[in-house]
Design a protein around this motif. Structure first.
Motif, PDB file in Angstrom:
ATOM      1  N   SER A  19       0.835  -1.198   0.000  1.00 55.72           N
ATOM      2  CA  SER A  19       0.000   0.000   0.000  1.00 55.72           C
ATOM      3  C   SER A  19       0.868   1.245   0.000  1.00 55.72           C
ATOM      4  CB  SER A  19      -0.901   0.023   1.242  1.00 55.72           C
ATOM      5  OG  SER A  19      -0.140   0.317   2.397  1.00 55.72           O
ATOM      6  N   GLU A  39     -10.102   7.210  13.198  1.00 53.70           N
ATOM      7  CA  GLU A  39     -11.229   7.205  12.272  1.00 53.70           C
ATOM      8  C   GLU A  39     -12.389   7.995  12.859  1.00 53.70           C
ATOM      9  OE1 GLU A  39     -13.642   3.941   9.520  1.00 53.70           O
ATOM     10  OE2 GLU A  39     -12.256   3.302  11.084  1.00 53.70           O
ATOM     11  N   SER A  44     -14.119   9.555   7.590  1.00 53.18           N
ATOM     12  CA  SER A  44     -12.730   9.716   7.145  1.00 53.18           C
ATOM     13  C   SER A  44     -11.793   9.139   8.200  1.00 53.18           C
ATOM     14  CB  SER A  44     -12.410  11.200   6.924  1.00 53.18           C
ATOM     15  OG  SER A  44     -13.264  11.764   5.958  1.00 53.18           O
ATOM     16  N   GLU A  88      -1.259   9.326   6.122  1.00 53.48           N
ATOM     17  CA  GLU A  88      -2.131   8.978   5.004  1.00 53.48           C
ATOM     18  C   GLU A  88      -3.566   9.334   5.366  1.00 53.48           C
ATOM     19  OE1 GLU A  88      -2.988   5.382   1.821  1.00 53.48           O
ATOM     20  OE2 GLU A  88      -1.958   4.938   3.694  1.00 53.48           O
ATOM     21  N   HIS A 115      -7.708   9.083   4.272  1.00 54.66           N
ATOM     22  CA  HIS A 115      -8.791   8.496   3.492  1.00 54.66           C
ATOM     23  C   HIS A 115     -10.035   9.318   3.801  1.00 54.66           C
ATOM     24  CE1 HIS A 115      -6.552   4.875   2.330  1.00 54.66           C
ATOM     25  NE2 HIS A 115      -6.020   4.950   3.539  1.00 54.66           N
ATOM     26  N   CYS A 144      -2.445  11.011  -0.225  1.00 53.39           N
ATOM     27  CA  CYS A 144      -3.847  10.767  -0.539  1.00 53.39           C
ATOM     28  C   CYS A 144      -3.916  10.186  -1.945  1.00 53.39           C
ATOM     29  CB  CYS A 144      -4.664  12.052  -0.435  1.00 53.39           C
ATOM     30  SG  CYS A 144      -6.432  11.818  -0.748  1.00 53.39           S
ATOM     31  N   ASN A 145      -4.274   8.913  -2.031  1.00 51.46           N
ATOM     32  CA  ASN A 145      -4.265   8.210  -3.310  1.00 51.46           C
ATOM     33  C   ASN A 145      -2.897   8.360  -3.966  1.00 51.46           C
ATOM     34  OD1 ASN A 145      -6.851   7.197  -3.016  1.00 51.46           O
ATOM     35  ND2 ASN A 145      -7.805   8.984  -3.958  1.00 51.46           N
ATOM     36  N   GLU A 158     -10.182  13.199  -0.896  1.00 51.15           N
ATOM     37  CA  GLU A 158     -10.101  12.199  -1.956  1.00 51.15           C
ATOM     38  C   GLU A 158     -11.014  12.602  -3.112  1.00 51.15           C
ATOM     39  OE1 GLU A 158      -8.976   7.853  -0.321  1.00 51.15           O
ATOM     40  OE2 GLU A 158     -11.011   8.511   0.174  1.00 51.15           O
ATOM     41  N   ASN A 190      -8.271   7.597  -7.939  1.00 53.44           N
ATOM     42  CA  ASN A 190      -6.875   7.769  -7.538  1.00 53.44           C
ATOM     43  C   ASN A 190      -6.481   9.224  -7.335  1.00 53.44           C
ATOM     44  OD1 ASN A 190      -6.150   4.957  -7.692  1.00 53.44           O
ATOM     45  ND2 ASN A 190      -6.255   5.146  -9.917  1.00 53.44           N
TER      46      ASN A 190
END
Length: 280
Positions: A71, A85, A108, A123, A125, A144-145, A160, A164
């Motif tokens: 990843s 989270e 998120s 990172e 999301h 981010c992506n 995001e 991608n």
């Protein structure tokens, strides 16, 4: 599978460790293990011993976050173990180990390493607003992506976008943008918005301020409630008081409250439990 084949497969696994280990370190470590695990044995040495050795290696590598290193986070933030989270419907405020502030949007999450103060890589999301603590020796990077945002000290949002892509909006300071697989770099200034999606990058301006032009003070109170979640109570004689001010849309609530206090010579009290600001 014969002994030679097993040894070859184990060597492949061993060599998959990421770049934080040099080739020399990998080779020395392998030779040490090989001399113990594959030393000449009696003929009745059971093959399950090799299988057990393989299982131990894989278990150890998984446990240290090395074996599965595919990843973007594990390629850039080794041994990451802190996950925050936001599963609520409201913005969640998080203070990172270096005192940087993150306002995490609903649905998120962020991930960062244990040694974050010296390895400021994170990172995201979903979506978050970052207000970064300045540290020239340790640049702050947000993944981010396929995008990387690198800063020293500033405030910006990351969201995001498409499969991608990402959208980065800069409110203060300066950031450098990079895209995976591309050599080009983009330097953003306050008021710039970087959008990357479908392998296309673009920079455009956006309005990072909100203006109150001779509006009632109560209008600012409504803005604070809608954007910060705090109700503002002012003396009745100030209901029709007018205000002209420009505010950064990501300004700290404390700064806005102090501004009102100084402009109208009012004292204030903030109740975080009740989410109320009272001026008198």
């Amino acid at each position: 599978m014969d002994e030679k084949k097993i040894e070859e497969e184990l060597k492949k696994i061993w060599d998959e460790t990421p770049n934080l280990h040099s080739d020399a370190e990998k080779e020395a470590s392998w030779e040490s293990f090989q001399s113990k695990a594959f030393a000449p044995k009696k003929k009745d040495f059971k093959i399950w011993r090799y299988a057990a050795a393989a299982a131990v290696i894989i278990f150890m590598l998984i446990g240290t976050g090395i074996y599965f290193s595919r990843s973007p986070l594990q390629e850039n933030v080794y041994a990451a173990s802190n996950v925050i989270e936001n599963t609520t419907s409201k913005i969640k405020t998080v203070f990172l180990p270096d005192s940087s502030k993150v306002e995490l949007s609903p649905n998120s999450k962020i991930v960062y390493a244990n040694n974050f103060e010296s390895n400021r890589k994170i990172e995201i999301h979903g979506e978050a607003y970052f207000k970064v603590k300045k540290d020239k020796k340790h640049p702050f990077q947000v993944f981010c992506n396929e995008t990387t945002t690198t800063v020293l000290g500033t405030s910006f949002t990351v969201k995001e976008y498409t499969k991608n892509g990402a959208i980065i909006a800069l409110y203060e300071g300066s950031v450098q943008m990079n895209v995976k697989g591309q050599d080009k770099k983009w330097i953003l200034e306050p008021g710039d918005k970087f959008t990357y999606g479908n392998e296309i990058a673009a920079v455009a301006e956006f309005d990072r301020f909100i203006d109150f032009d001779n509006e009632k003070l109560t209008a600012l109170g409504t803005y604070i409630e809608e954007n910060y979640g705090y109700k503002m109570a002012i003396p009745q004689e100030y209901y029709n008081q007018r205000i002209t001010v420009r505010i950064n849309k990501k300004e700290d609530l404390k700064t806005i409250v102090q501004l009102i206090s100084e402009m109208y010579n009012l004292n204030f009290e903030v109740n975080d439990e009740l989410k109320e600001i009272t001026f008198q």
